[in-house]
Design a protein around this motif. Structure first.
Motif, short mmCIF file in Angstrom:
data_model
loop_
_atom_site.label_atom_id
_atom_site.label_comp_id
_atom_site.label_asym_id
_atom_site.label_seq_id
_atom_site.Cartn_x
_atom_site.Cartn_y
_atom_site.Cartn_z
N GLY A 12 0.84 -1.19 0.00
CA GLY A 12 0.00 0.00 0.00
C GLY A 12 0.88 1.24 0.00
O GLY A 12 2.02 1.22 0.46
N ASN A 13 0.36 2.32 -0.54
CA ASN A 13 1.01 3.64 -0.57
C ASN A 13 2.16 3.75 -1.58
O ASN A 13 2.34 4.76 -2.22
N VAL A 14 2.98 2.70 -1.67
CA VAL A 14 4.21 2.74 -2.51
C VAL A 14 4.95 4.07 -2.29
O VAL A 14 5.42 4.74 -3.23
N GLY A 17 2.09 7.55 -2.74
CA GLY A 17 0.64 7.68 -2.92
C GLY A 17 -0.14 7.19 -1.71
O GLY A 17 -0.84 6.18 -1.80
N PHE A 18 -0.04 7.93 -0.61
CA PHE A 18 -0.73 7.49 0.60
C PHE A 18 -2.21 7.26 0.30
O PHE A 18 -2.92 8.16 -0.16
N ASP A 19 -2.65 6.04 0.55
CA ASP A 19 -4.04 5.59 0.35
C ASP A 19 -4.48 5.55 -1.11
O ASP A 19 -5.61 5.13 -1.38
N VAL A 20 -3.65 6.00 -2.06
CA VAL A 20 -4.13 6.05 -3.45
C VAL A 20 -3.24 5.30 -4.45
O VAL A 20 -3.54 5.31 -5.64
N VAL A 144 -12.19 3.49 4.65
CA VAL A 144 -12.17 2.82 3.35
C VAL A 144 -10.99 3.33 2.53
O VAL A 144 -10.87 4.52 2.27
N HIS A 145 -10.07 2.43 2.21
CA HIS A 145 -9.00 2.79 1.26
C HIS A 145 -8.74 1.55 0.41
O HIS A 145 -8.73 0.44 0.88
N TYR A 146 -8.56 1.81 -0.88
CA TYR A 146 -8.49 0.71 -1.85
C TYR A 146 -7.07 0.34 -2.24
O TYR A 146 -6.87 -0.47 -3.12
N ASP A 147 -6.06 0.97 -1.60
CA ASP A 147 -4.70 0.79 -2.13
C ASP A 147 -4.13 -0.60 -1.91
O ASP A 147 -3.10 -0.94 -2.49
N ASN A 148 -4.78 -1.43 -1.09
CA ASN A 148 -4.40 -2.84 -1.04
C ASN A 148 -5.38 -3.71 -1.84
O ASN A 148 -4.96 -4.55 -2.63
N VAL A 149 -6.68 -3.51 -1.63
CA VAL A 149 -7.64 -4.40 -2.31
C VAL A 149 -7.57 -4.26 -3.83
O VAL A 149 -7.68 -5.26 -4.55
N SER A 189 -0.85 -2.70 13.96
CA SER A 189 -2.24 -2.60 13.50
C SER A 189 -2.40 -1.36 12.62
O SER A 189 -1.91 -0.28 12.94
N THR A 190 -3.06 -1.57 11.48
CA THR A 190 -3.26 -0.45 10.54
C THR A 190 -4.02 0.67 11.22
O THR A 190 -3.69 1.85 11.06
N ALA A 191 -5.07 0.31 11.98
CA ALA A 191 -5.87 1.34 12.65
C ALA A 191 -4.98 2.19 13.56
O ALA A 191 -5.07 3.42 13.57
N ALA A 193 -1.67 2.54 13.33
CA ALA A 193 -0.68 3.27 12.51
C ALA A 193 -1.33 4.45 11.81
O ALA A 193 -0.64 5.40 11.41
N ARG A 194 -2.64 4.42 11.64
CA ARG A 194 -3.35 5.57 11.07
C ARG A 194 -3.61 6.61 12.15
O ARG A 194 -3.58 7.80 11.88
N ALA A 195 -3.87 6.10 13.37
CA ALA A 195 -4.22 7.02 14.47
C ALA A 195 -3.05 7.94 14.84
O ALA A 195 -3.27 9.05 15.33
N TYR A 240 6.27 9.69 10.43
CA TYR A 240 5.63 9.41 11.72
C TYR A 240 5.66 7.92 12.07
O TYR A 240 5.67 7.54 13.23
N ARG A 241 5.63 7.08 11.04
CA ARG A 241 5.55 5.64 11.29
C ARG A 241 6.91 4.96 11.45
O ARG A 241 6.98 3.86 11.98
N GLN A 242 7.96 5.60 10.97
CA GLN A 242 9.25 4.88 10.98
C GLN A 242 9.69 4.52 12.40
O GLN A 242 10.35 3.50 12.59
N SER A 266 6.02 -0.61 3.54
CA SER A 266 4.91 -1.20 2.79
C SER A 266 3.62 -1.00 3.60
O SER A 266 3.52 -1.48 4.73
N GLY A 267 2.67 -0.28 3.03
CA GLY A 267 1.42 0.00 3.74
C GLY A 267 1.71 0.66 5.07
O GLY A 267 2.51 1.59 5.17
N SER A 268 1.09 0.11 6.13
CA SER A 268 1.31 0.71 7.45
C SER A 268 2.45 0.01 8.19
O SER A 268 2.65 0.25 9.38
N GLY A 269 3.22 -0.83 7.50
CA GLY A 269 4.37 -1.48 8.10
C GLY A 269 3.97 -2.66 8.96
O GLY A 269 2.79 -2.95 9.12
N1 HSE Z 1 -2.83 3.20 2.92
C1 HSE Z 1 -2.99 2.43 4.10
C2 HSE Z 1 -2.18 3.04 5.23
C3 HSE Z 1 -2.53 1.03 3.81
O1 HSE Z 1 -1.02 3.35 5.00
O2 HSE Z 1 -2.72 3.23 6.31
C4 HSE Z 1 -2.61 0.11 4.97
O3 HSE Z 1 -2.04 -1.13 4.62
#
Ligand code: HSE
Length: 317
Positions: A12-14, A17-20, A144-149, A189-191, A193-195, A240-242, A266-269
């Motif tokens: 995800g993100n690559v 492109g966060f979330d896209v 809802v984010h489609y960058d993995n699905v 957890s993605t949730a 890592a987003r918070a 922020y996530r590193q 990769s994604g939220s790590g």
């Molecule tokens: N785009 C999402 C994120 C992907 O970084 O939170 C989660 O795998």
């Protein structure tokens, strides 16, 4: 009649492109890096069995499994078309670690929904399926984010559009790039890592984000490999996530010293990816990561190409 669906892991993100933006992965050695879901005829309305390397991390109660939510969501979608779901037995082969940043939940969701769709003669079309996949993924990650699905389902590198009735379209990938993906073995957890991300960003970060994403897509379409690699940088999540990923900076420094095109989360790590053009160097990077970044027996590393096939469904005996 029974079917099996295989849904690949994804980044995800690559970075840009966060979330896209998202990319599907296929290990170059042919190893399986994705979940599989079988759908069999049954006398019972629904039953689920789980197997695979990471099955022991799934909830014991089948009704708490995301595959059950997929079953309910798919049944409802069929009902809206005046169709009825058949009695069935599902088997989830959980090959991807949960909370790895490899699109593990997306892989289960996409394999389950596409397995169900194959079992019902593809009653839902691609867009209907993708909408359902996004909705179910959103339930797990909190938005809802489609960058993995999308890449998991459709393959390749996918850019989320979400305008004008289009969810996602593909962006060409560089066929000679190797994507070294290493999961260190810990869970994020993605949730969560987003918070930890800021609620708002500065104008300067917004401009940098838009400029780099546009430059990456432009470079991908015009075959400018060096430019595509140069802009693979993240101002939205990585700063922020590193801190959640022990050893991330050492990986980045080592990869840069070895001539990597780019390093990212990769994604939220906590999985990291390193893009390289030389196969031997990519294999050396894999060995280095196995020795220096993996923390426990759950970790693994694969040298990958982009999986252009996405999810595949086949009949089984
Ligand atoms: N785009 C999402 C994120 C992907 O970084 O939170 C989660 O795998």
């Amino acid at each position: 009649m029974a079917v099996v669906a295989y849904a690949p892991a994804s980044i995800g993100n690559v970075s840009v492109g966060f979330d896209v933006l998202g990319a599907a992965l296929a290990p170059i050695d042919g190893a399986l890096l994705g979940d599989r879901v079988e759908v069999h005829e049954s006398e019972q309305a629904f039953s689920l069995a789980c197997r695979g390397r990471f099955a022991h991390k799934l909830p014991d109660d089948p009704q708490k499994n995301i595959v059950y939510s997929c079953y309910l969501g798919y049944a409802e979608a069929l009902q809206k078309k005046g169709l009825t779901i058949k009695p069935l037995h599902m088997v989830l082969e959980k090959n991807l670690p949960i909370g790895s940043g490899l699109g593990s939940s997306a892989s289960s969701i996409v394999a389950a929904l596409e397995g169900l769709n194959g079992f019902h003669d593809f009653a839902l079309d691609q867009d209907e399926q993708l909408l359902l996949m996004g909705e179910l993924e959103g339930r797990i990650s909190g938005s809802v984010h489609y960058d993995n699905v999308a890449p998991c389902y459709l393959g390749g590198i996918q850019l989320m559009i979400e305008e004008a009735g289009i969810i996602s379209q593909s962006v060409p990938d560089f066929a000679n790039w190797f994507w070294v993906a290493c999961y260190p073995g810990i869970s994020i957890s993605t949730a969560e890592a987003r918070a930890i991300l800021p609620k708002e960003y500065s104008r300067s970060d917004c401009l940098t984000y838009g400029r780099r994403l546009a430059a990456f897509v432009h470079a991908s379409y015009t075959g400018q490999e060096a430019l595509a690699a140069a802009v693979l940088k993240d101002v939205i999540a990585e700063p922020y996530r590193q801190a959640l990923i022990p050893g991330f900076n050492a990986v980045r420094e080592h990869a840069a010293a070895k001539g990597a095109l780019a390093t990212g989360i990769s994604g939220s790590g906590p999985t990291v990816f390193i893009a390289m053009t030389d196969k031997e160097k990519a294999l050396e990077m894999k060995s280095w990561l196995e020795a220096n970044f993996i923390q426990n027996q759950d970790g693994f590393c694969h040298v990958c190409h982009i999986d252009r096939n996405g999810t595949t469904v086949s009949k089984i005996a």
